[in-house]
Scaffold this motif. Sequence first.
Motif, PDB file in Angstrom:
ATOM      1  N   GLY A 120       8.845  69.598 -68.844  1.00 37.72           N
ATOM      2  CA  GLY A 120      10.308  68.884 -69.495  1.00 37.72           C
ATOM      3  C   GLY A 120      11.513  69.898 -68.847  1.00 37.72           C
ATOM      4  O   GLY A 120      12.482  70.326 -69.458  1.00 37.72           O
ATOM      5  N   LEU A 121      11.282  70.954 -67.847  1.00 39.55           N
ATOM      6  CA  LEU A 121      12.114  71.890 -67.310  1.00 39.55           C
ATOM      7  C   LEU A 121      12.913  70.913 -66.860  1.00 39.55           C
ATOM      8  O   LEU A 121      12.424  70.371 -65.575  1.00 39.55           O
ATOM      9  CB  LEU A 121      11.522  73.260 -67.363  1.00 39.55           C
ATOM     10  N   VAL A 122      14.111  71.053 -65.835  1.00 36.62           N
ATOM     11  CA  VAL A 122      14.577  69.979 -64.789  1.00 36.62           C
ATOM     12  C   VAL A 122      15.535  71.652 -63.983  1.00 36.62           C
ATOM     13  O   VAL A 122      15.370  72.435 -64.467  1.00 36.62           O
ATOM     14  CB  VAL A 122      15.926  69.235 -65.003  1.00 36.62           C
ATOM     15  N   CYS A 123      15.347  71.082 -62.402  1.00 36.21           N
ATOM     16  CA  CYS A 123      15.431  71.311 -61.358  1.00 36.21           C
ATOM     17  C   CYS A 123      16.785  72.345 -61.917  1.00 36.21           C
ATOM     18  O   CYS A 123      17.897  71.944 -62.909  1.00 36.21           O
ATOM     19  CB  CYS A 123      15.893  70.804 -60.137  1.00 36.21           C
ATOM     20  N   PRO A 124      17.041  73.635 -61.421  1.00 34.70           N
ATOM     21  CA  PRO A 124      16.443  74.630 -60.478  1.00 34.70           C
ATOM     22  C   PRO A 124      14.978  75.844 -62.109  1.00 34.70           C
ATOM     23  O   PRO A 124      14.687  76.828 -61.400  1.00 34.70           O
ATOM     24  CB  PRO A 124      17.071  75.656 -60.447  1.00 34.70           C
ATOM     25  N   LEU A 125      15.409  75.089 -62.755  1.00 31.68           N
ATOM     26  CA  LEU A 125      14.045  75.950 -64.358  1.00 31.68           C
ATOM     27  C   LEU A 125      12.945  76.038 -63.811  1.00 31.68           C
ATOM     28  O   LEU A 125      12.290  77.189 -63.468  1.00 31.68           O
ATOM     29  CB  LEU A 125      14.617  75.686 -65.387  1.00 31.68           C
ATOM     30  N   PRO A 126      11.987  75.204 -63.225  1.00 33.21           N
ATOM     31  CA  PRO A 126      10.699  75.286 -63.193  1.00 33.21           C
ATOM     32  C   PRO A 126      10.331  76.744 -61.940  1.00 33.21           C
ATOM     33  O   PRO A 126       9.729  77.815 -61.949  1.00 33.21           O
ATOM     34  CB  PRO A 126      10.104  74.110 -62.174  1.00 33.21           C
ATOM     35  N   VAL A 127      11.630  76.267 -60.414  1.00 32.54           N
ATOM     36  CA  VAL A 127      11.297  77.492 -59.674  1.00 32.54           C
ATOM     37  C   VAL A 127      12.061  78.926 -59.790  1.00 32.54           C
ATOM     38  O   VAL A 127      11.662  79.964 -59.308  1.00 32.54           O
ATOM     39  CB  VAL A 127      12.244  77.652 -58.661  1.00 32.54           C
ATOM     40  N   ARG A 172       9.449  69.020 -53.888  1.00 29.78           N
ATOM     41  CA  ARG A 172      10.058  70.172 -52.668  1.00 29.78           C
ATOM     42  C   ARG A 172      10.748  70.834 -53.210  1.00 29.78           C
ATOM     43  O   ARG A 172      10.957  71.758 -51.505  1.00 29.78           O
ATOM     44  CB  ARG A 172      11.651  68.942 -52.194  1.00 29.78           C
ATOM     45  N   ASP A 173      11.205  71.416 -54.126  1.00 31.17           N
ATOM     46  CA  ASP A 173      11.635  72.388 -54.215  1.00 31.17           C
ATOM     47  C   ASP A 173      10.967  73.736 -54.444  1.00 31.17           C
ATOM     48  O   ASP A 173      11.401  74.886 -53.743  1.00 31.17           O
ATOM     49  CB  ASP A 173      12.732  72.894 -55.851  1.00 31.17           C
ATOM     50  N   VAL A 174       9.681  73.737 -54.848  1.00 30.41           N
ATOM     51  CA  VAL A 174       8.675  74.558 -54.724  1.00 30.41           C
ATOM     52  C   VAL A 174       8.010  74.760 -54.038  1.00 30.41           C
ATOM     53  O   VAL A 174       8.431  76.407 -53.530  1.00 30.41           O
ATOM     54  CB  VAL A 174       7.209  74.257 -56.033  1.00 30.41           C
ATOM     55  N   PRO A 175       8.175  73.547 -53.089  1.00 31.65           N
ATOM     56  CA  PRO A 175       7.033  74.369 -51.971  1.00 31.65           C
ATOM     57  C   PRO A 175       8.466  74.887 -50.373  1.00 31.65           C
ATOM     58  O   PRO A 175       8.087  75.684 -49.878  1.00 31.65           O
ATOM     59  CB  PRO A 175       7.043  73.292 -50.793  1.00 31.65           C
ATOM     60  N   GLU A 234      -1.432  65.871 -58.616  1.00 32.61           N
ATOM     61  CA  GLU A 234      -0.171  65.363 -59.885  1.00 32.61           C
ATOM     62  C   GLU A 234      -1.123  64.494 -60.110  1.00 32.61           C
ATOM     63  O   GLU A 234      -2.293  64.050 -59.692  1.00 32.61           O
ATOM     64  CB  GLU A 234       0.919  64.362 -58.704  1.00 32.61           C
ATOM     65  N   ALA A 235      -1.015  64.913 -61.769  1.00 35.08           N
ATOM     66  CA  ALA A 235      -2.334  64.281 -62.693  1.00 35.08           C
ATOM     67  C   ALA A 235      -0.922  63.454 -64.302  1.00 35.08           C
ATOM     68  O   ALA A 235      -0.185  64.135 -65.096  1.00 35.08           O
ATOM     69  CB  ALA A 235      -3.507  64.622 -62.791  1.00 35.08           C
ATOM     70  N   ASP A 236      -0.912  62.466 -64.263  1.00 36.07           N
ATOM     71  CA  ASP A 236      -0.890  61.655 -65.026  1.00 36.07           C
ATOM     72  C   ASP A 236       1.013  62.270 -65.194  1.00 36.07           C
ATOM     73  O   ASP A 236       1.562  62.480 -66.222  1.00 36.07           O
ATOM     74  CB  ASP A 236      -1.215  62.773 -66.408  1.00 36.07           C
ATOM     75  N   GLY A 237       1.292  62.174 -63.955  1.00 35.67           N
ATOM     76  CA  GLY A 237       2.986  62.817 -63.670  1.00 35.67           C
ATOM     77  C   GLY A 237       3.273  64.423 -63.875  1.00 35.67           C
ATOM     78  O   GLY A 237       4.783  64.801 -64.671  1.00 35.67           O
ATOM     79  N   VAL A 238       2.283  64.766 -64.139  1.00 40.18           N
ATOM     80  CA  VAL A 238       2.248  66.224 -64.003  1.00 40.18           C
ATOM     81  C   VAL A 238       1.734  66.629 -62.541  1.00 40.18           C
ATOM     82  O   VAL A 238       0.853  66.488 -62.077  1.00 40.18           O
ATOM     83  CB  VAL A 238       1.371  67.260 -65.263  1.00 40.18           C
ATOM     84  N   LEU A 239       3.027  67.243 -62.138  1.00 41.41           N
ATOM     85  CA  LEU A 239       2.799  68.122 -61.223  1.00 41.41           C
ATOM     86  C   LEU A 239       2.145  69.400 -61.555  1.00 41.41           C
ATOM     87  O   LEU A 239       1.856  70.134 -61.775  1.00 41.41           O
ATOM     88  CB  LEU A 239       3.902  68.483 -60.015  1.00 41.41           C
ATOM     89  N   THR A 240       1.109  69.947 -60.432  1.00 33.94           N
ATOM     90  CA  THR A 240      -0.087  71.272 -60.821  1.00 33.94           C
ATOM     91  C   THR A 240       0.760  71.947 -59.074  1.00 33.94           C
ATOM     92  O   THR A 240       0.084  72.119 -58.171  1.00 33.94           O
ATOM     93  CB  THR A 240      -1.216  71.025 -60.937  1.00 33.94           C
ATOM     94  N   PHE A 241       0.914  73.387 -59.502  1.00 29.87           N
ATOM     95  CA  PHE A 241       1.711  74.115 -57.520  1.00 29.87           C
ATOM     96  C   PHE A 241       0.535  74.864 -58.188  1.00 29.87           C
ATOM     97  O   PHE A 241       1.293  75.646 -59.026  1.00 29.87           O
ATOM     98  CB  PHE A 241       2.577  74.576 -57.565  1.00 29.87           C
ATOM     99  N   THR A 242      -0.254  75.976 -56.485  1.00 29.22           N
ATOM    100  CA  THR A 242      -1.540  76.601 -56.769  1.00 29.22           C
ATOM    101  C   THR A 242      -0.690  77.838 -56.294  1.00 29.22           C
ATOM    102  O   THR A 242      -0.383  77.309 -54.696  1.00 29.22           O
ATOM    103  CB  THR A 242      -2.689  76.575 -56.837  1.00 29.22           C
ATOM    104  N   ILE A 243       0.209  78.523 -56.715  1.00 32.55           N
ATOM    105  CA  ILE A 243       1.189  79.400 -55.485  1.00 32.55           C
ATOM    106  C   ILE A 243      -0.374  80.544 -55.381  1.00 32.55           C
ATOM    107  O   ILE A 243       0.045  81.242 -56.387  1.00 32.55           O
ATOM    108  CB  ILE A 243       2.214  79.694 -56.049  1.00 32.55           C
ATOM    109  N   ARG A 244       0.074  81.292 -54.434  1.00 30.73           N
ATOM    110  CA  ARG A 244      -0.476  83.108 -53.857  1.00 30.73           C
ATOM    111  C   ARG A 244       0.512  83.307 -53.740  1.00 30.73           C
ATOM    112  O   ARG A 244       1.287  83.387 -52.610  1.00 30.73           O
ATOM    113  CB  ARG A 244      -1.536  82.656 -52.561  1.00 30.73           C
ATOM    114  N   ARG A 245       0.548  84.336 -54.805  1.00 31.06           N
ATOM    115  CA  ARG A 245       1.832  85.783 -54.217  1.00 31.06           C
ATOM    116  C   ARG A 245       1.914  86.870 -53.190  1.00 31.06           C
ATOM    117  O   ARG A 245       0.549  87.387 -52.384  1.00 31.06           O
ATOM    118  CB  ARG A 245       1.888  86.326 -55.469  1.00 31.06           C
ATOM    119  N   ALA A 246       3.091  86.666 -51.766  1.00 30.26           N
ATOM    120  CA  ALA A 246       2.937  86.976 -50.892  1.00 30.26           C
ATOM    121  C   ALA A 246       2.785  88.947 -51.142  1.00 30.26           C
ATOM    122  O   ALA A 246       2.630  89.634 -52.147  1.00 30.26           O
ATOM    123  CB  ALA A 246       4.385  87.263 -50.152  1.00 30.26           C
TER     124      ALA A 246
END
Length: 76
Positions: free
Chosen positions: A12-19, A46-49, A64-76
């Motif tokens: 529900g949040l729009v760019c750039p809030l998720p990042v 595009r923003d998260v990668p 992506e499922a049902d319009g929800v993107l799921t990103f799995t990120i490993r911290r540097a």
Amino acid sequence: MNAPDARLDARGLVCPLPVLRARKALMAMAPGAVLTLLATDQAARRDVPAFCQSAGHVLVAVDEADGVLTFTIRRA
């Protein structure tokens, strides 16, 4: 894959809030920890990668499922 260390719901949040919220969450995590980020804004595709590449984090997976993107990120 192991369970995530943290989960961030940015649906529900729009760019750039998720990042921005992912950045804040990752800064509070230990190196090597895993964050699962949920987002519905298609700009996040595009923003998260781009964020991960510039910050040195590893984008482990994108799903992506049902319009929800799921990103799995490993911290540097």
